[in-house]
Design a protein around this motif. Sequence first.
Motif, PDB file in Angstrom:
ATOM      1  N   THR A   5      -6.643  -8.627  12.314  1.00 16.62           N
ATOM      2  CA  THR A   5      -4.941  -8.746  12.338  1.00 16.62           C
ATOM      3  C   THR A   5      -4.837  -9.190  14.123  1.00 16.62           C
TER       4      THR A   5
ATOM      5  N   ARG B 222       9.127   3.066   6.885  1.00 15.77           N
ATOM      6  CA  ARG B 222       8.440   4.308   6.506  1.00 15.77           C
ATOM      7  C   ARG B 222       8.532   4.670   7.487  1.00 15.77           C
ATOM      8  N   CYS B 223       8.342   4.668   8.985  1.00 18.20           N
ATOM      9  CA  CYS B 223       8.028   5.425   9.663  1.00 18.20           C
ATOM     10  C   CYS B 223       9.197   6.400  10.399  1.00 18.20           C
TER      11      CYS B 223
ATOM     12  N   ASP C 158       1.112  -0.820  -0.238  1.00 20.14           N
ATOM     13  CA  ASP C 158      -0.079  -0.081  -0.457  1.00 20.14           C
ATOM     14  C   ASP C 158       1.560   0.561   0.126  1.00 20.14           C
ATOM     15  N   ASP C 159       0.470   2.014   0.108  1.00 16.49           N
ATOM     16  CA  ASP C 159       1.472   3.408   0.158  1.00 16.49           C
ATOM     17  C   ASP C 159       1.151   4.381   1.524  1.00 16.49           C
ATOM     18  N   TRP C 160      -0.034   3.716   2.636  1.00 19.33           N
ATOM     19  CA  TRP C 160       0.754   4.256   3.661  1.00 19.33           C
ATOM     20  C   TRP C 160       1.712   4.897   3.853  1.00 19.33           C
ATOM     21  N   ARG C 161       1.650   6.240   4.779  1.00 16.52           N
ATOM     22  CA  ARG C 161       3.209   6.962   5.682  1.00 16.52           C
ATOM     23  C   ARG C 161       2.786   7.520   6.532  1.00 16.52           C
ATOM     24  N   PRO C 162       2.933   7.631   7.793  1.00 19.05           N
ATOM     25  CA  PRO C 162       2.745   8.385   9.112  1.00 19.05           C
ATOM     26  C   PRO C 162       2.299   9.697   8.700  1.00 19.05           C
ATOM     27  N   ARG C 163       1.664   9.936   9.603  1.00 19.32           N
ATOM     28  CA  ARG C 163       1.109  11.739   9.916  1.00 19.32           C
ATOM     29  C   ARG C 163       2.159  12.044  10.533  1.00 19.32           C
TER      30      ARG C 163
ATOM     31  N   ARG D 271       7.171  -1.313   8.061  1.00 18.55           N
ATOM     32  CA  ARG D 271       6.844  -0.025   8.417  1.00 18.55           C
ATOM     33  C   ARG D 271       7.051   0.714   8.927  1.00 18.55           C
TER      34      ARG D 271
ATOM     35  N   GLU E 278      -3.917   4.546  14.926  1.00 23.56           N
ATOM     36  CA  GLU E 278      -3.846   3.595  14.269  1.00 23.56           C
ATOM     37  C   GLU E 278      -3.886   2.147  14.992  1.00 23.56           C
TER      38      GLU E 278
ATOM     39  N   LEU F  32       0.486   7.493  15.339  1.00 27.52           N
ATOM     40  CA  LEU F  32       0.793   6.080  15.286  1.00 27.52           C
ATOM     41  C   LEU F  32      -0.044   4.722  15.971  1.00 27.52           C
TER      42      LEU F  32
END
Length: 216
Positions: A110, A137-138, A78-83, A134, A98, A95
Amino acid sequence: MNAPDQGSEPVRRPGGRSARVRAQVLEAVCALLVERGYDALTVDAVAQRAGVHRTSVYRRWRDVGGLLADVFDAAGADDWRPRDTGSLEGDLTALNEEVLAGLSEDPPVTRALIAASFRSAQAAEALRRFWTDRYLRCAPVVERAVRRGELPPGTDARQLLVAGTAPVYHELVLLRTVPDPDLPARAARAAALAGAAGAFTTRNAVRANRARTSTT
């Protein structure tokens, strides 16, 4: 029927009907895992639930381990990224919120998948790939905090992120407590304070900082 060859990787076919079949099969895996548990999860049951011929499932995923591994691989595609909330504590809280939402979902997909990873080597390896991605990405969460002066240079991103999110997983997955809406912020604040104090600074960075201090 001969047992499927477990020594080769599953064949991936992108797009079109293949993508629809994959989505149906992986959805069936999650549903059956929650409803019946790992011990009752079989290729035949998944094929029947997904409305796909069992031969097609065996050919593509080989076995239950291959099915579970593909669930994790699909989740990571997916293209998820942390806020970016503007602060380390805010980013870690976001984080954790979520994570809390994912672990509190009904049905508990999950948590069921995490539990299954302890029963399947293929699933465990796929989950490790997922977590590695993950954490990468974080990493900007920590990099931004260093630039803002909230953390010392040399702070290990993964160590801080693990410390910041672990309480949520511990409470909901291991202790199975009732979800506490205040937990994400508490865990985030504790990790942010520890990080600011240098708890996650690498030894080399500590030596470099001491050297710079002694020469000024």
